[in-house]
Design an enzyme around this catalytic site. Structure first.
Site, PDB file in Angstrom:
ATOM      1  N   HIS B   9       8.419  -7.488  -2.210  1.00 33.06           N
ATOM      2  CA  HIS B   9       8.010  -7.551  -0.866  1.00 33.06           C
ATOM      3  C   HIS B   9       8.843  -8.806   0.086  1.00 33.06           C
ATOM      4  CE1 HIS B   9       5.629  -9.091   2.504  1.00 33.06           C
ATOM      5  NE2 HIS B   9       5.257  -7.971   2.812  1.00 33.06           N
ATOM      6  N   ARG B  45      13.813 -10.898   5.407  1.00 31.16           N
ATOM      7  CA  ARG B  45      13.947 -11.504   3.930  1.00 31.16           C
ATOM      8  C   ARG B  45      15.182 -10.866   3.375  1.00 31.16           C
ATOM      9  NH1 ARG B  45       8.318 -11.754   3.460  1.00 31.16           N
ATOM     10  NH2 ARG B  45       7.854 -13.465   4.770  1.00 31.16           N
ATOM     11  N   ILE B  68       2.407  -2.520  -5.545  1.00 30.27           N
ATOM     12  CA  ILE B  68       1.370  -2.183  -6.004  1.00 30.27           C
ATOM     13  C   ILE B  68       1.379  -0.595  -5.873  1.00 30.27           C
ATOM     14  CG2 ILE B  68      -1.088  -2.122  -6.400  1.00 30.27           C
ATOM     15  CD1 ILE B  68       0.465  -4.558  -7.574  1.00 30.27           C
ATOM     16  N   SER B  69       1.560  -0.216  -4.875  1.00 32.77           N
ATOM     17  CA  SER B  69       1.336   1.309  -4.429  1.00 32.77           C
ATOM     18  C   SER B  69       2.470   1.924  -3.390  1.00 32.77           C
ATOM     19  CB  SER B  69       0.063   1.174  -3.825  1.00 32.77           C
ATOM     20  OG  SER B  69       0.001   0.429  -2.494  1.00 32.77           O
ATOM     21  N   GLY B  71       2.897   2.595  -0.337  1.00 37.88           N
ATOM     22  CA  GLY B  71       2.563   2.130   1.437  1.00 37.88           C
ATOM     23  C   GLY B  71       3.592   2.275   2.162  1.00 37.88           C
ATOM     24  N   HIS B  73       5.927   0.138   2.943  1.00 45.59           N
ATOM     25  CA  HIS B  73       7.036  -0.355   2.589  1.00 45.59           C
ATOM     26  C   HIS B  73       7.803   0.619   1.566  1.00 45.59           C
ATOM     27  CE1 HIS B  73       6.683  -4.291   4.508  1.00 45.59           C
ATOM     28  NE2 HIS B  73       5.805  -4.551   3.804  1.00 45.59           N
TER      29      HIS B  73
END
Lengths: 123, 123
Positions: B9, B45, B68-69, B71, B73
């Site tokens: 991220h 980033r 984690i999931s 989503g 992103h």
């Protein structure tokens, strides 16, 4: 009683909560902890860490953040839920001993999870 | 040549980039991939996923999100860097075959990393 509280960032998408439940259920089955609960550290996500601790019965609770690094959520937001100072890792909240563990990010098992993501495609 | 691109991220705090480097170095030492690179999916980033791929020499690149999931992103932002449609997992970008792997979140190694965070305290 020893409890485990898994702390996630949280997400608006339901898959995030599903992933948290998967880990909770796996760890419950292992029987290492008397209870395993879930909470979220990002703003407005429920339950919050303090809400989760209040509902737990354990007198000793290990708090494990599913976070990659020691960012603001770890160093400031998470301790604040327990009225801890920034950076404080141990203390008492709601009469329970709280121990904040390192975020999982640097763990060797995470390195293996990265490699396993590729292995899964090759099966 | 087979390459691994680890996608994080990203964070303003430097510890996040350090964690990414730790995984990169560990995996490089294992010799599974001809090259291992790092990129970030969050806004502003650097390097971005497309910038990282352009610098890589591999003709086949496995992209593993340390998320984690599944989503936004994962489902939208990451594919868009390669001009893929939302949800698209494979394709060609910069003349290289790109394969987007599942985010690591559900992996059993992540469950073990959670437990290990507690074991580390007891040593």
């Amino acid at each position: 009683m020893k409890g485990l509280l898994i702390v996630g960032h949280g997400s608006e998408k339901s898959h995030y909560a599903k992933v948290m439940e998967i880990h909770k259920e796996r760890i419950e089955k292992m029987g290492i902890f008397d209870e395993v609960e879930i909470c979220y550290v990002a703003r407005n996500r429920k339950p919050t860490p303090d809400e989760a601790v209040r509902k737990m019965k354990s007198d000793e609770i290990y708090v494990v953040p599913i976070l990659i690094s020691k960012g603001i959520h770890f160093t400031e937001d998470l301790p604040a839920f327990f009225n801890f100072k920034p950076g404080q890792r141990e203390g008492v909240f709601d009469g329970k001993r709280i121990v904040i563990c390192d975020p999982i990010g640097e763990d060797r098992f995470v390195t293996l999870a990265i490699i396993n993501a590729v292995f899964k495609l090759l099966e």
